[in-house]
Design a protein around this motif. Structure first.
Motif, PDB file in Angstrom:
ATOM      1  N   ARG A 170     -25.406  52.580  -6.447  1.00 26.12           N
ATOM      2  CA  ARG A 170     -24.749  51.660  -7.371  1.00 26.12           C
ATOM      3  C   ARG A 170     -25.589  51.586  -8.629  1.00 26.12           C
ATOM      4  N   THR A 171     -24.941  51.718  -9.756  1.00 22.50           N
ATOM      5  CA  THR A 171     -25.644  51.608 -11.031  1.00 22.50           C
ATOM      6  C   THR A 171     -25.253  50.302 -11.696  1.00 22.50           C
ATOM      7  N   ILE A 172     -26.164  49.805 -12.545  1.00 21.80           N
ATOM      8  CA  ILE A 172     -25.901  48.571 -13.279  1.00 21.80           C
ATOM      9  C   ILE A 172     -26.143  48.823 -14.761  1.00 21.80           C
ATOM     10  N   ARG A 173     -25.392  48.111 -15.569  1.00 20.95           N
ATOM     11  CA  ARG A 173     -25.553  48.217 -17.012  1.00 20.95           C
ATOM     12  C   ARG A 173     -26.524  47.152 -17.501  1.00 20.95           C
ATOM     13  N   ARG A 174     -26.843  47.194 -18.774  1.00 17.72           N
ATOM     14  CA  ARG A 174     -27.864  46.325 -19.355  1.00 17.72           C
ATOM     15  C   ARG A 174     -27.586  44.845 -19.099  1.00 17.72           C
ATOM     16  N   GLU A 195     -26.013  43.411 -16.695  1.00 23.57           N
ATOM     17  CA  GLU A 195     -26.271  43.092 -15.286  1.00 23.57           C
ATOM     18  C   GLU A 195     -27.777  43.099 -15.004  1.00 23.57           C
ATOM     19  N   LEU A 196     -28.499  44.031 -15.622  1.00 22.18           N
ATOM     20  CA  LEU A 196     -29.945  44.091 -15.439  1.00 22.18           C
ATOM     21  C   LEU A 196     -30.595  42.800 -15.933  1.00 22.18           C
ATOM     22  N   ARG A 197     -30.131  42.272 -17.059  1.00 16.93           N
ATOM     23  CA  ARG A 197     -30.689  41.032 -17.613  1.00 16.93           C
ATOM     24  C   ARG A 197     -30.503  39.851 -16.659  1.00 16.93           C
ATOM     25  N   LEU A 198     -29.421  39.852 -15.876  1.00 16.55           N
ATOM     26  CA  LEU A 198     -29.193  38.783 -14.905  1.00 16.55           C
ATOM     27  C   LEU A 198     -30.169  38.882 -13.732  1.00 16.55           C
ATOM     28  N   ILE A 199     -30.591  40.095 -13.410  1.00 12.57           N
ATOM     29  CA  ILE A 199     -31.479  40.327 -12.269  1.00 12.57           C
ATOM     30  C   ILE A 199     -32.941  40.227 -12.672  1.00 12.57           C
ATOM     31  N   TRP A 235     -29.032  51.700 -14.916  1.00 13.71           N
ATOM     32  CA  TRP A 235     -30.180  51.758 -14.009  1.00 13.71           C
ATOM     33  C   TRP A 235     -29.638  51.831 -12.593  1.00 13.71           C
ATOM     34  N   ASP A 236     -30.392  52.437 -11.698  1.00 16.23           N
ATOM     35  CA  ASP A 236     -30.029  52.481 -10.287  1.00 16.23           C
ATOM     36  C   ASP A 236     -30.381  51.125  -9.676  1.00 16.23           C
ATOM     37  N   LEU A 237     -29.391  50.411  -9.144  1.00 18.52           N
ATOM     38  CA  LEU A 237     -29.606  49.069  -8.605  1.00 18.52           C
ATOM     39  C   LEU A 237     -30.620  49.088  -7.465  1.00 18.52           C
ATOM     40  N   GLU A 238     -30.573  50.077  -6.617  1.00 17.92           N
ATOM     41  CA  GLU A 238     -31.508  50.154  -5.491  1.00 17.92           C
ATOM     42  C   GLU A 238     -32.955  50.269  -5.985  1.00 17.92           C
ATOM     43  N   GLU A 239     -33.176  51.056  -7.039  1.00 10.90           N
ATOM     44  CA  GLU A 239     -34.519  51.197  -7.610  1.00 10.90           C
ATOM     45  C   GLU A 239     -35.002  49.876  -8.206  1.00 10.90           C
TER      46      GLU A 239
END
Length: 91
Positions: A7-11, A13-17, A47-51
């Protein structure tokens, strides 16, 4: 929902995590301290969510083990507004 697939995430979504500034994440990526982004298209970065989750867990374990670098608190004696005066024990 699809399971077992990367699963990939965009910017956004990354900011939320990971609540870090874009420039901080970029610098960490360049130093190899954060998972690298990659382009799906010339204008879509992911980004790769698992990573990212593995990175967060590793950071958590480092902190819990007492090996994390923590910035020191500010020296309040050097504040311009309401400086704290040195006491006899501090001198």
């Amino acid at each position: 929902m699809l399971t077992g697939l990367p699963r990939t995430i965009r910017r956004h979504e990354l900011r939320l995590i990971v609540p870090l500034a874009d420039s901080t994440i970029y610098g960490m990526e360049k130093r190899g301290e954060f998972p690298r982004r990659f382009n799906l298209t010339p204008r879509c970065v992911v980004w790769d969510l698992e990573e990212v989750e593995a990175w967060l867990e590793q950071r958590r374990q480092t902190y819990l083990a007492g090996r994390a670098k923590v910035a020191p608190g500010p020296d309040v004696r050097h504040r311009k507004a309401r400086p704290v005066k040195a006491q006899e024990a501090d001198i």
